[in-house]
Design an enzyme around this catalytic site. Structure first.
Site: not given
Ligand code: ADP
Ligand code: MG
Length: 506
Positions: A123, A172
């Site tokens: 989040g 965001d």
């Molecule tokens: P949040 O945005 O709250 O962290 P989300 O479910 O919207 O949660 O996004 C998380 C997803 O974004 C991860 O499961 C992955 O697929 C992708 N992601 C985010 N940062 C990275 C990263 N540094 N490397 C690879 N994938 C990423």
């Molecule tokens: Mg997200």
């Protein structure tokens, strides 16, 4: 940096970052054209890279994420044939590339390495950090000018809609793209205009500044997986129902509580709906005085108006709005008012009011919007029992992830220790508003991130092959990537000498 050198045998030519964010208040309203009050975190996603220089890979782009244990490299071509696929994480990158395809020279291909210390899926918007970092990376690598922060945010939002199937709002991506150090963003998600809000800027001099403590529950309940799209749909249903009586409405942002209550009072006459007493107070606010179950209420003025309607009108209204749609709308309408009021109170230094609004926001998300969960409720309840805590709420999409707490500076230690005692799996970060996406100097000691985070963290494991480490010292977070000299022994020595506590993440 070193990962790029290892993988591609040369130094990268561009390095960029984009931050994650925490939302102080204004939850689940961005996709309803509402108001939000987030700020950028010192947690960042960094991308380093270069165009492809190896002729045999001329058309194929390659991206590696150090945060992924498996499937960490994705390859694709940067043209209109780009589609989502496996690995899933790369869809966030590919989605952004697809938004920039028309700006790229034909046949463009790049190589890049990604590393992030934004907790993934908590989040704090690691997804937007990845999207915005990708956008900035493309702009810097291909010298694409004149993309405004708003356009960048919109492109990244569209990328998430189309490549990650997430119908998210604009919050965001906006904060990751446009945040400025030291300020929160009061963002109007309809016009995309924002006001920079500085905590205590209009407070009487000498008013002590409060601290924002983020508490990560480290849980994620996926339930059906469609909770977020479901809420987006339910809000659309509420708008459709309201439009039958108020055709001028285009989003829940346009609806007043009076209009909502008017439809409500015209609805079925079940006493079971009277769980909560809501009393209109000053302005367009409704303050809950008792919270149990639904906030569906009776409103005397609206009842009078409704009774003056013809039988036909009444029947149409009765069938127009479900209890569920009512509650979703009730959250959004009251949350918008809370957010605007909180921004004002934050500047004025009225932290008791800000905290009260945050806590109301949590209750509204818990009961009306139904996106909280037991762990978040426990963390909020624990925080509220501690002296010096102005307010606490879940932050982000919900069903796990983080809470955000506003607390007096001298009570932070007690808050964190109580949270950790009640819920040992949690992780706490102290955080100050940081800057939005930008290029990083390649020769900087990268990545060193300044900004207060936490001297609390999980204890260091005894692995010697950590991919990277996030070191938290009072006031400073330093992430060290792939450094061979980091061993359990050297870290233990650092902890002993400097009192640093280290969190290890892959
Ligand atoms: P949040 O945005 O709250 O962290 P989300 O479910 O919207 O949660 O996004 C998380 C997803 O974004 C991860 O499961 C992955 O697929 C992708 N992601 C985010 N940062 C990275 C990263 N540094 N490397 C690879 N994938 C990423
Ligand atoms: Mg997200």
């Amino acid at each position: 940096m070193s990962r790029f050198v290892d993988q591609y045998g040369r130094k990268p030519v561009v390095a960029v970052f984009a931050p994650g964010r925490v939302n102080l208040i204004g939850e689940h309203v961005d996709y309803n054209d509402g108001f939000v009050l987030p700020f950028a975190l010192p947690f960042r996603t960094i991308i380093v890279g270069d165009v492809v220089r190896n002729d045999s890979h001329a058309q194929t782009s390659s991206v590696t994420s150090c945060n992924m244990i498996s499937d960490h490299t994705a390859t694709f071509t940067c043209d209109s044939s780009l589609t989502k696929g496996e690995p899933v994480w790369a869809n966030y990158v590919k989605g952004v590339v697809s938004q920039y395809v028309n700006d790229l020279p034909p046949g463009s291909a790049f190589e890049a390495v990604i590393m992030s210390d934004v907790p993934l899926g908590s989040g704090l918007s690691s997804s937007a950090a990845l999207e915005v970092a990708t956008a900035t990376f493309l702009e810097k690598l291909y010298k694409i000018d004149a993309i405004s922060g708003v356009t960048k945010a919109k492109r990244c939002q569209l990328a998430e809609h189309t490549f990650a199937d997430m119908p998210c709002g604009i919050m965001d991506q906006s904060v990751s793209a446009m945040a400025q150090e030291g300020t929160l963003l009061l963002l109007d998600c309809r016009t995309k205009e924002f006001k920079l809000v500085t905590v205590g800027s209009k407070a009487p001099s000498g008013t002590p500044l409060p601290v924002v403590v983020i508490c990560n529950s480290n849980v994620k309940h996926t339930l059906s997986g469609s909770e977020y799209p479901d809420r987006v749909r339910q809000c659309k249903e509420a708008v459709a129902a309201l439009q039958r009586t108020y055709p001028e409405i285009t989003a829940l942002r346009d609806v007043t509580l009076e209009q909502l209550e008017f439809l409500n009072i015209c609805d079925a006459d079940s006493d079971a709906k009277n769980h909560v007493t809501a009393v209109p107070t000053s302005g367009d606010f409704v303050e809950k005085v008792a919270v149990k179950g639904s906030s569906r209420t009776r409103h005397t003025a609206a009842r009078g108006k409704c009774e003056n309607k013809s039988e036909g009108d009444h029947t149409a209204l009765v069938s127009s709005m479900s209890e569920l749609a009512y509650r979703r709308a009730h959250h959004c309408i009251t949350e918008d008012a809370r957010t605007v009021a909180a921004a004002h109170a934050l500047e004025e230094g009225n932290y008791i009011l800000v905290g009260g609004l945050m806590t109301q926001s949590h209750l509204s998300l818990q009961y009306d919007y139904e996106v909280s969960c037991d762990e978040l409720d426990l963390l909020v309840l624990t925080a509220l029992g501690i002296k010096g805590v102005y307010g606490a709420r879940m932050t982000g999409g919900g069903f796990g992830g983080c809470t955000v707490n506003l607390v007096r500076a001298d009570c932070v230690d007690e808050l964190i220790s109580q949270l950790r005692q009640t819920y040992p799996a949690c992780e706490c970060y102290l955080s100050t508003p940081s800057s939005g996406t930008d290029e990083l100097p390649l020769d900087s000691a990268m990545p060193v991130i300044t900004g207060a985070v936490s001297r609390y963290g999980d204890s260091f494991g005894d692995d010697t092959d950590a991919d990277w480490l996030s070191v938290r010292v009072d006031g400073v977070v330093m992430s060290i990537v792939d450094n061979p000299w980091i061993t359990a022994a050297s870290v233990a020595a650092a902890v002993a000498v400097f009192g640093i506590i280290i969190t290890r993440r892959r």
